[in-house]
Scaffold this active site. Structure first.
Site, short mmCIF file in Angstrom:
data_model
loop_
_atom_site.label_atom_id
_atom_site.label_comp_id
_atom_site.label_asym_id
_atom_site.label_seq_id
_atom_site.Cartn_x
_atom_site.Cartn_y
_atom_site.Cartn_z
N LYS A 199 92.49 38.52 22.58
CA LYS A 199 92.31 39.24 21.31
C LYS A 199 93.36 38.87 20.27
O LYS A 199 93.11 38.93 19.09
CB LYS A 199 92.33 40.75 21.54
CG LYS A 199 93.64 41.27 22.14
CD LYS A 199 93.60 42.75 22.43
CE LYS A 199 92.96 43.08 23.75
NZ LYS A 199 93.72 42.74 24.97
N HIS A 218 100.35 49.16 29.58
CA HIS A 218 100.83 48.40 28.42
C HIS A 218 101.94 49.24 27.81
O HIS A 218 101.70 50.34 27.34
CB HIS A 218 99.70 48.18 27.41
CG HIS A 218 100.05 47.21 26.32
ND1 HIS A 218 101.17 47.34 25.52
CD2 HIS A 218 99.44 46.06 25.90
CE1 HIS A 218 101.22 46.33 24.67
NE2 HIS A 218 100.19 45.54 24.87
N GLU A 234 99.95 40.52 30.41
CA GLU A 234 98.92 40.19 29.41
C GLU A 234 99.56 39.88 28.06
O GLU A 234 99.31 40.56 27.06
CB GLU A 234 97.95 41.37 29.26
CG GLU A 234 97.23 41.74 30.54
CD GLU A 234 96.61 43.14 30.47
OE1 GLU A 234 96.69 43.80 29.41
OE2 GLU A 234 96.04 43.57 31.48
C1 LIG Z 1 95.30 45.94 27.12
C2 LIG Z 1 96.11 45.03 26.28
N1 LIG Z 1 96.76 44.01 26.88
C3 LIG Z 1 97.49 43.13 26.18
C4 LIG Z 1 97.60 43.24 24.80
C5 LIG Z 1 98.43 42.22 24.08
O1 LIG Z 1 99.55 42.79 23.50
P1 LIG Z 1 100.63 41.85 22.80
O2 LIG Z 1 99.92 40.97 21.87
O3 LIG Z 1 101.53 42.82 22.12
O4 LIG Z 1 101.32 41.10 23.88
C6 LIG Z 1 96.97 44.30 24.14
C7 LIG Z 1 97.09 44.44 22.69
O5 LIG Z 1 96.49 45.28 22.05
C8 LIG Z 1 96.20 45.21 24.89
O6 LIG Z 1 95.55 46.22 24.31
#
Ligand SMILES: Cc1ncc(COP(=O)(O)O)c(C=O)c1O
Length: 423
Positions: free
Chosen positions: A86, A214, A289
């Site tokens: 994402k 998270h 993640e």
């Molecule tokens: C479930 C989950 N994992 C991982 C991420 C990635 O977070 P970041 O880009 O801060 O590492 C997000 C971001 O919204 C998330 O909702």
């Protein structure tokens, strides 16, 4: 994007989104990010420009992604990164990471498909969305994407019905940890609800193999990472009493690309590594993640000042300047208000070099506005800038995550194209 590499194709791959070329960074697009920016802008300024040129654009450096991965492997060797698609689902970013061997955190059917299209084994995907649309769950089942998160009873019944063979991670709340972006209000089972959830899963015959969380973003307190892991440990122990032998911890995302909230990635990593080793034996697999960590610094957004208004106020000796640029809050800056992005501004004036320091110059109170009809479409309400002209460029570094994927084409403003280089 594909078109600009056509002349020098070495390897291409096609996905449901189109055909993309990987190693084919043609010589004209090689060079430092600044060189590529200047070259694109020269092309735009050329009187023979094609009519669609003149839009805002990104320059992306695939070398940054590769270096971030090397850094991760060096400082967090025990924790397997599952890149959060994402944050930036550009095909070349995904392909690069697939080749480097990362896993992927996918939140939807489309994200899962993008990764499967790259011939990544489904075991390298975690479906990290606790509330899943049934058709997405079916898609995961059809393609053997087994690993997924959940945090409520309804989800357990749904999984029992549609995908009883799934491997589940119980996502827990971490809302005691204060960062700039907290997820606890929306996601994660509270610690007093984990036992009933585990009991229900047991009764349904579902396979819970671990815990996920998270911790949030821009966390100023390194201790927070240890606290979150302690919660995960306590759920492991609780699960053992109920007959589950968990073997996977997913420590989520939130890792800064460099320094955020006064803490470097290296400090966070060393605290987390220590905590993992203290609390979990070596046979427990640990994944994460990370999204922003990989993508933030890889993308630079180039916006042009398409118009300017000079405002003179009686009694003030200096005017203020309103600059209108060709991307804004409905486009690549969509998540600015949520605190997801923290761009670094530079300027490029006609016949000059890209500048990030104007301390030796006279500066004026300035505001920067997006291109749509909305009065809420501003990127900076009040900032100090040297005097700029219509046609000059404002360059925004650290724009690689939660920009393009969150943007719309409101008012018919196109999403910026991406030009790749590798340094
Ligand atoms: C479930 C989950 N994992 C991982 C991420 C990635 O977070 P970041 O880009 O801060 O590492 C997000 C971001 O919204 C998330 O909702």
């Amino acid at each position: 994007m594909a078109k600009q590499f056509e002349n020098n194709m070495e390897e291409c791959f096609s996905t449901s989104k189109g055909v993309f070329y990987l190693k084919s960074l043609s010589l004209e697009d090689n060079g430092s990010v600044s060189q590529v920016i200047k070259k694109r802008i020269e092309a735009i300024n050329d009187e023979n420009q094609e009519s669609e040129e003149g839009d805002a654009f990104f320059v992306a450096d695939i070398g940054v992604i590769k270096r971030q991965h090397k850094k991760w492997k060096t400082v967090l060797p025990r924790i397997e990164p599952f890149y959060a698609v994402k944050s930036n689902p550009e095909p070349l970013v995904l392909k690069t990471l697939a080749n480097l061997g990362t896993g992927f955190d996918c939140a939807s059917k489309d994200e899962i498909q993008r990764i499967l299209d790259l011939s990544v084994d489904p075991s390298r995907i975690v479906f990290a969305q606790t509330t899943k649309q049934i058709s997405f769950l079916r898609h995961a089942q059809k393609h053997k994407v087994k690993l997924m998160t959940f945090d409520n009873e309804d989800e357990l019944y749904k999984i029992k019905h549609k995908y009883p063979g799934a491997e589940l991670l119980l996502r827990i709340q971490t809302d005691k940890i204060k960062g700039s972006v907290n997820f606890g209000m929306k996601f994660g089972a509270s610690l007093d609800s984990t036992k009933p959830l585990l009991q229900l899963a047991k009764a349904l015959g579902l396979n819970i193999i671990g815990v996920s969380y998270h911790a949030g973003c821009l966390i100023a307190e390194p201790r927070a990472y240890r606290d979150a892991l302690e919660h995960a440990r306590s759920v492991f122990d609780e699960a053992k009493e109920l007959g589950y032998d968990m073997n996977l911890v997913d420590v989520g995302g939130g890792f800064p690309a460099t320094m955020e909230a006064g803490i470097t990635f290296e400090v966070i990593a060393s605290r987390l590594s220590q905590a993992v080793d203290d609390m979990f034996p070596k046979d427990v697999r640990v994944i994460a993640e990370p999204g922003r960590f990989y993508s933030t610094n890889a993308f630079t957004l180039c916006t042009q000042i398409i118009s300017r208004r000079v405002v003179s106020t009686e009694g003030d000796s200096d005017p203020t300047f309103m600059y209108y640029i060709n991307d804004g809050i409905f486009g690549s800056f969509r998540t600015l208000d949520f605190g997801y992005i923290h761009p670094v501004l530079k300027v490029l004036r006609k016949n000059q070099e890209i500048q990030d320091d104007w301390s030796g110059e006279k500066v004026y109170t300035s505001s920067i506005w997006g291109p749509t009809c909305s009065p809420d479409d501003f990127v900076a309400k009040e900032t100090k800038l040297p005097k700029l002209e219509s046609g000059d460029w404002i360059i925004w570094e650290k724009m690689g995550s939660y920009t393009s994927p969150a943007s719309s084409e409101f008012n018919g403003i196109p999403k910026p194209k991406v030009y790749f280089t590798e340094t």
